[in-house]
Design an enzyme around this catalytic site. Structure first.
Site, mmCIF file in Angstrom:
data_model
loop_
_atom_site.group_PDB
_atom_site.id
_atom_site.type_symbol
_atom_site.label_atom_id
_atom_site.label_comp_id
_atom_site.label_asym_id
_atom_site.label_seq_id
_atom_site.Cartn_x
_atom_site.Cartn_y
_atom_site.Cartn_z
ATOM 1 N N CYS A 240 -19.049 -4.080 11.072
ATOM 2 C CA CYS A 240 -17.994 -4.677 11.504
ATOM 3 C C CYS A 240 -17.089 -3.421 11.817
ATOM 4 O O CYS A 240 -17.240 -2.315 11.330
ATOM 5 C CB CYS A 240 -17.321 -5.392 10.254
ATOM 6 N N ARG B 58 -19.818 -12.768 3.514
ATOM 7 C CA ARG B 58 -21.217 -12.408 3.945
ATOM 8 C C ARG B 58 -21.335 -11.061 3.274
ATOM 9 O O ARG B 58 -22.289 -10.285 3.898
ATOM 10 C CB ARG B 58 -21.472 -12.654 5.328
#
Ligand SMILES: *Cc1c(COP(=O)(O)O)cnc(C)c1O
Length: 365
Positions: A115, A124
């Site tokens: 990310c 997650r």
């Protein structure tokens, strides 16, 4: 490198987002002194859950402890273990690694484990930022599962963040999916328009445009995240014909306030993003300091309904621990049920009765 310098280096165009990723803060010792103390302790947190704050998102922080800071700077409270490793039991509904098939006609497909910012409330977090979770092999297996299951008409790409893939890789996955005739709709879940809007290049928009119907679910949590750069990124995607939705997460001390959510929802519509979900925070390990009572979300929905445009209204939902899926919650508008009618309360607090079986009576006339 400071954000201002990066802006002036904008002419270098394509490379900017990659540079921002490589200049991200990934170690508490690299945080500016004004934003941190107790780095030694924080390293215990980041050894469990990775940290990444890119220079763009870092520059949005105005003060230690503000709503941007709290979303991205590790906190010792994360060491408190109240939550669950896999709160949504995604592994339990996972026929092949990296793909969750919980609902009849759609799947969640992880195509990246990285990310632009690692959110401290990530559900997650057991997976993101770790090597090996997503690989060419899991992507190949996922594609083959989708190809073999004709009931799948909707594929939601997620991660990590799919927009952290290189254009070519994302394009390759999208064309593989598009070549499967029973897949009608493709969606991408990405926080990049919020956390690293520079990644939304003209090239990326041009590639995505080829794959319609393609929908993007992005993720903003606070009005301060709406910047000129995000206006440009979302505008670019919208101009490519891609409908944009937003999945906001309710977070204690960040946005658990009706006025903040209203400002965010109205602000999102201005940048062509339609609110989609307002989620109760998931019960992920090390995130309990962000959890809000269910009533907070209900109160916010009551505050929005009728008081502002219906376009500003997300679905308030809880993704159930244990893998039950998403359940919508609405404030109660029915005051009383009687034999022939119900009594409803309007947004202004006035009560009205409405006949039950109204259609049947009309037909009898
Ligand atoms: C959220 C989710 C979806 C998509 O749900 P929608 O309500 O259709 O947006 C699909 N699969 C899984 C496993 C999910 O968690």
């Amino acid at each position: 490198m400071r954000h201002e310098e990066l802006k002036s280096a904008g002419g270098k165009g394509k490379e900017l987002w990659r540079r921002m990723i490589s200049e991200s803060i990934e170690d508490p010792f690299d945080l500016p002194a004004s934003l941190c103390a107790g780095q030694d302790e924080l390293e215990r947190v980041t050894s469990l859950f990775p940290m990444r704050i890119n220079p763009y998102y870092l520059a949005l922080i105005q003060n230690k402890g503000d709503p941007i800071y709290r979303q991205c700077v590790p906190d010792l409270k994360e060491l408190n273990d109240e939550g669950l490793d896999d709160p949504l039991l995604e592994e339990g509904h996972s026929p092949v690694p990296g793909l969750t098939h919980r609902y009849p006609d759609r799947v969640l497909f992880l195509v990246s484990n990285r990310c632009a910012v690692y959110c401290r409330f990530c559900n997650r977090r057991r997976k993101v930022g770790r090597p090996g979770v997503v690989s060419n092999e899991t992507i190949r297996e996922g594609l083959s599962y989708i190809r073999g299951h004709k009931e799948i008409r909707d594929v939601l790409l997620s991660g990590g963040d799919p927009f952290l893939l290189e254009d070519e890789e994302l394009g390759r996955i999208l064309s593989e999916i598009r070549s499967i005739s029973h897949v009608e709709v493709v969606r991408i879940g990405t926080r990049v328009p919020c956390t690293l809007p520079h990644r939304v290049t003209k090239d990326l928009a041009r590639i995505l445009k080829k794959f319609n119907p393609l929908y993007i679910h992005t993720h903003f949590n606070h009005p301060r995240e709406l910047t000129r750069a995000t206006v440009r990124a979302c505008g670019r995607l919208a101009d490519a014909g891609i409908p944009l939705g937003c999945q906001t997460v309710l977070l204690k001390g960040i946005n658990d306030d009706p006025y903040i959510i209203r400002e965010l929802m109205q602000g999102l519509l201005k940048i062509r993003v339609r609110p989609y979900y307002l989620f109760q925070a998931d019960l992920a390990k090390g995130t309990s300091h962000f959890w809000t009572p269910l009533q907070t979300g209900l109160d916010i929905m009551r505050f929005l309904q009728g008081h502002t445009s219906g376009m500003c209204l997300p679905h308030f939902a809880v993704d159930l621990p244990g893998g039950g899926g998403k359940v919508p919650f609405l404030p109660e508008y029915i005051v009383e049920k009687r034999d022939n009618d119900i009594v409803l309360k309007t947004y202004e607090g006035k009560t009205y009765s409405y006949p039950l079986n109204v259609c049947m009576e009309r037909r009898l006339e």
